[in-house]
Motif scaffolding. Structure first.
Motif, PDB file in Angstrom:
ATOM      1  N   ASN A 141      16.084  63.066  83.729  1.00  0.00           N
ATOM      2  CA  ASN A 141      17.369  63.676  83.398  1.00  0.00           C
ATOM      3  C   ASN A 141      18.308  63.647  84.600  1.00  0.00           C
ATOM      4  O   ASN A 141      19.488  63.280  84.487  1.00  0.00           O
ATOM      5  CB  ASN A 141      17.139  65.119  82.942  1.00  0.00           C
ATOM      6  CG  ASN A 141      18.425  65.807  82.508  1.00  0.00           C
ATOM      7  OD1 ASN A 141      19.001  65.500  81.480  1.00  0.00           O
ATOM      8  ND2 ASN A 141      18.870  66.760  83.311  1.00  0.00           N
ATOM      9  N   TYR A 149      22.026  61.553  85.095  1.00  0.00           N
ATOM     10  CA  TYR A 149      23.274  62.250  85.412  1.00  0.00           C
ATOM     11  C   TYR A 149      23.882  61.804  86.742  1.00  0.00           C
ATOM     12  O   TYR A 149      25.050  62.066  86.997  1.00  0.00           O
ATOM     13  CB  TYR A 149      23.057  63.761  85.447  1.00  0.00           C
ATOM     14  CG  TYR A 149      23.241  64.436  84.105  1.00  0.00           C
ATOM     15  CD1 TYR A 149      24.514  64.602  83.553  1.00  0.00           C
ATOM     16  CD2 TYR A 149      22.155  64.917  83.392  1.00  0.00           C
ATOM     17  CE1 TYR A 149      24.689  65.221  82.336  1.00  0.00           C
ATOM     18  CE2 TYR A 149      22.318  65.543  82.166  1.00  0.00           C
ATOM     19  CZ  TYR A 149      23.594  65.695  81.648  1.00  0.00           C
ATOM     20  OH  TYR A 149      23.768  66.306  80.430  1.00  0.00           O
ATOM     21  N   SER A 208      26.380  63.077  75.663  1.00  0.00           N
ATOM     22  CA  SER A 208      26.003  61.761  76.189  1.00  0.00           C
ATOM     23  C   SER A 208      26.933  61.235  77.285  1.00  0.00           C
ATOM     24  O   SER A 208      26.800  60.077  77.685  1.00  0.00           O
ATOM     25  CB  SER A 208      25.942  60.742  75.044  1.00  0.00           C
ATOM     26  OG  SER A 208      27.146  60.709  74.312  1.00  0.00           O
ATOM     27  N   MET A 246      26.816  61.177  80.435  1.00  0.00           N
ATOM     28  CA  MET A 246      25.877  61.503  81.498  1.00  0.00           C
ATOM     29  C   MET A 246      26.098  60.735  82.796  1.00  0.00           C
ATOM     30  O   MET A 246      25.838  61.256  83.872  1.00  0.00           O
ATOM     31  CB  MET A 246      24.439  61.277  80.998  1.00  0.00           C
ATOM     32  CG  MET A 246      24.062  62.136  79.814  1.00  0.00           C
ATOM     33  SD  MET A 246      22.359  61.901  79.273  1.00  0.00           S
ATOM     34  CE  MET A 246      21.446  62.668  80.600  1.00  0.00           C
ATOM     35  N   GLU A 287      29.904  68.601  74.637  1.00  0.00           N
ATOM     36  CA  GLU A 287      29.281  68.614  75.965  1.00  0.00           C
ATOM     37  C   GLU A 287      28.783  70.008  76.323  1.00  0.00           C
ATOM     38  O   GLU A 287      29.271  71.018  75.815  1.00  0.00           O
ATOM     39  CB  GLU A 287      30.259  68.118  77.050  1.00  0.00           C
ATOM     40  CG  GLU A 287      30.108  66.645  77.381  1.00  0.00           C
ATOM     41  CD  GLU A 287      28.700  66.263  77.800  1.00  0.00           C
ATOM     42  OE1 GLU A 287      27.967  67.106  78.347  1.00  0.00           O
ATOM     43  OE2 GLU A 287      28.319  65.100  77.570  1.00  0.00           O
ATOM     44  N   PRO A 335      26.647  67.686  86.845  1.00  0.00           N
ATOM     45  CA  PRO A 335      25.405  67.267  86.182  1.00  0.00           C
ATOM     46  C   PRO A 335      24.716  68.463  85.528  1.00  0.00           C
ATOM     47  O   PRO A 335      24.751  69.572  86.060  1.00  0.00           O
ATOM     48  CB  PRO A 335      24.552  66.707  87.325  1.00  0.00           C
ATOM     49  CG  PRO A 335      25.512  66.412  88.417  1.00  0.00           C
ATOM     50  CD  PRO A 335      26.616  67.398  88.284  1.00  0.00           C
TER      51      PRO A 335
END
Length: 278
Positions: free
Chosen positions: A73, A77, A183, A185, A210, A272
């Motif tokens: 993850n 980001y 998305s 990211m 978001e 992020p």
């Protein structure tokens, strides 16, 4: 053999058929139980569930899985879309690890943004052509009658287009609705939105959901008004915003007919969304 010796032998035989077992429960409480050696299979299986070693191993597996998800993850980001594509191309199995962790995180949300977007599409014409940028498991496509182009970094389904979201194979001005559901990211997320602008028809819709914390200036997040301003300068008009949910924000834009390509856009940096270690 005396009577006392016979009684002593009987007592020893009785003790052989029993055993004492000490069990530590997950909360640290220790208990001692006396149990027959002829325990049933079901009792033995139940005992294994409270076995400290098995409990510890299961807990460690969950931690490793969660740690792997957090690592992936953070990578997504903090890199560009093309680097993310390379990352998953090197090891496509990581995509499954990521989405398993993502689904686990989303299971704690009281409401799913994808459900709201699906309802919005269902409330409009089924003839609208949709592009789902960062589709994940492509649930949106399975939930509506519309033609949906599902796009993500990896394709585990023949219907999903695997590509960098800033460079899709979709034709210019061919889409009625572009969706970004959690998305945006990559650090080059403006390029994703520029690609959405390219593929959208005039007056086409851009729907963005978001994570709310990414738009909290008090904790280092972006100012949502500056985010909206930048997208409007890209060539959209803001139709509505929904900040009512405690977990995510929703933005609804429409593409303008004309765009001043000479204008320099000041994009805010999106914070992020990094998950804390539990």
């Amino acid at each position: 053999m005396t009577e006392e010796q016979r009684r002593s032998r009987k007592r020893k035989r009785g003790r052989r058929h029993k055993q004492k077992k000490t069990v530590s429960s997950p909360d640290g409480v220790t208990t001692t139980t006396t149990k027959s050696l002829h325990t049933s299979a079901s009792d033995s299986a139940a005992s294994n569930k409270s076995n400290p070693k098995s409990y510890f191993l299961d807990k460690m597996k969950a931690r490793l899985s969660g740690g792997h998800f957090r690592m992936i993850n953070e990578k997504l980001y903090t890199c560009t879309g093309d680097k993310a594509l390379e990352y998953f191309n090197e090891d496509p199995a990581l995509f499954n690890v990521y989405h398993a962790g993502y689904q686990e995180q989303m299971s704690h949300w009281p409401e799913q943004p994808n459900d709201i977007i699906i309802k919005w599409i269902k409330d409009h014409s089924p003839s609208l052509i949709v592009a789902d940028f960062g589709c994940g498991d492509a649930r949106l496509a399975r939930s509506v009658k519309n033609k949906v182009f599902s796009i993500d970094l990896v394709s585990n389904d023949p219907s999903v287009i695997a590509c960098d979201m800033s460079n899709t194979p979709l034709k210019t001005s061919s889409i009625d609705v572009a969706v970004f559901c959690l998305s945006l990211m990559g650090i080059n997320f403006p390029n994703f939105l520029k690609e959405a602008h390219r593929v959208l028809k005039s007056h086409g819709w851009l729907l963005i959901a978001e994570v709310k914390s990414r738009f909290d200036p008090s904790t280092g997040g972006a100012d949502p008004n500056k985010f909206v301003k930048a997208i409007c300068e890209l060539g959209f008009s803001c139709q509505s915003k929904d900040f009512s949910n405690k977990m995510f924000l929703l933005f609804y834009f429409k593409k303008k007919e004309k765009l001043d390509s000479r204008k320099q856009i000041e994009w805010p940096e999106l914070k992020p969304c990094l998950y804390k270690r539990r």
